[in-house]
Design an enzyme around this catalytic site. Sequence first.
Site, PDB file in Angstrom:
ATOM      1  CG  HIS A   1      -9.188  -3.222   2.791  1.00 15.43           C
ATOM      2  ND1 HIS A   1      -8.704  -3.854   1.579  1.00 15.43           N
ATOM      3  CD2 HIS A   1      -7.900  -3.043   4.251  1.00 15.43           C
ATOM      4  CE1 HIS A   1      -6.999  -4.170   1.868  1.00 15.43           C
ATOM      5  NE2 HIS A   1      -6.584  -3.790   2.878  1.00 15.43           N
TER       6      HIS A   1
ATOM      7  CG  HIS B   1      -4.356  -0.201   5.784  1.00 15.79           C
ATOM      8  ND1 HIS B   1      -5.651   0.353   5.652  1.00 15.79           N
ATOM      9  CD2 HIS B   1      -3.827  -1.059   5.054  1.00 15.79           C
ATOM     10  CE1 HIS B   1      -5.799  -0.880   5.209  1.00 15.79           C
ATOM     11  NE2 HIS B   1      -5.045  -2.057   4.363  1.00 15.79           N
TER      12      HIS B   1
ATOM     13  CD  GLU C   1     -13.428  11.886  26.584  1.00 15.99           C
ATOM     14  OE1 GLU C   1     -12.168  11.630  26.114  1.00 15.99           O
ATOM     15  OE2 GLU C   1     -13.865  12.638  27.496  1.00 15.99           O
TER      16      GLU C   1
ATOM     17  CD  GLU D   1      -3.147  -1.709   0.146  1.00 18.41           C
ATOM     18  OE1 GLU D   1      -3.161  -0.354  -0.687  1.00 18.41           O
ATOM     19  OE2 GLU D   1      -4.182  -2.228   0.493  1.00 18.41           O
TER      20      GLU D   1
HETATM   21  O1  2HA Z   1      -0.195  -5.162   3.665  1.00 13.22           O
HETATM   22  O2  2HA Z   1      -2.970  -4.627   4.049  1.00 13.22           O
HETATM   23  O3  2HA Z   1      -4.296  -3.532   2.333  1.00 13.22           O
HETATM   24  C1  2HA Z   1      -1.403  -5.838   4.133  1.00 13.22           C
HETATM   25  C2  2HA Z   1      -2.727  -4.665   3.172  1.00 13.22           C
HETATM   26  C3  2HA Z   1      -2.960  -4.542   2.033  1.00 13.22           C
HETATM   27 ZN    ZN Z   2      -5.138  -3.983   4.099  1.00 14.27          ZN
END
Ligand code: 2HA
Ligand code: ZN
Length: 274
Positions: free
Chosen positions: A211, A140, A170, A116
């Site tokens: 996701h 992420h 909060e 990513e």
């Molecule tokens: O690194 O999370 O979105 C693996 C992931 C891809």
């Molecule tokens: Zn991911």
Amino acid sequence: MSILDIDIIQRYIRTCNDGWLQGWHERNGGNLTYRMTPEEVAQCSPFFQEPGAWVNMGVTAENLAGEYFITTGSGRFFRNVILDPSHSIGIVEINDKGDSWRIVWGLEDGGKPTSEFPSHFMNHSVRKAATNGAYRVIYHAHTPNLIAMTFTTPLTAKAFTKALWQSATECPVVFPGGVGVVPWMVPGGAEIALATSEVMKTFDAAVWAHHGTFCSGPDFDITFGLMHTIEKAAQIYNLAMASGQGKILQTITDDNFRAIAKEFGVTLNEDFLD
Ligand code: 2HA
Ligand code: ZN
């Protein structure tokens, strides 16, 4: 003395492990990037190796030319970061066009930055521009409760922001701007990178349907704290919806939100209030 003794590397590793301990990083799931300060680059550079070859990213950000990022590795596991940092994470340098990276430390034995990286890179570009350089972290994670919500909640910024704000008092203080939503897309490429960076022009956090979550912030504490707050609110939302079988008897009202905003001195995104 090793590069692993340097404070910024220590704090990066701790953040990865905190995410693992939360259960957000099954297998190779999730990724973390940090835009280093010039002082941190100077501290780490005595430990840099012979740089690898330049690799084009398919996206360009001129405002990130010459920057250095700490990144998790593609296909490498958060679970292993604390045990084996030099294989699990690395440092990349960006070229003077802002379109390619090369590895200067870590990611040993043929590693590459996270799959990513294009999304992280474009998010860094817009958050750096939007905050006058203050924001340095993009994170992420595969946050289970927020992912579950993407099956039951309309995929709009208003629906998600309202549901999360109402789930814990909060929340409007922690993310007064709300959260954005990116519809389901194929992960890993330039297309999802551009869609996410469009959302990140306005929001500190973006939901990736079915996701996970992207969060941005100035440092690890604030960015991890944002991820944690959003995911906990999603958990409360799901618990309330499941135990009440979708029926909510009472919630935090828009006037309650305005009262919180006044007391805590934050400006709520009025688009989400009626
Ligand atoms: O690194 O999370 O979105 C693996 C992931 C891809
Ligand atoms: Zn991911």
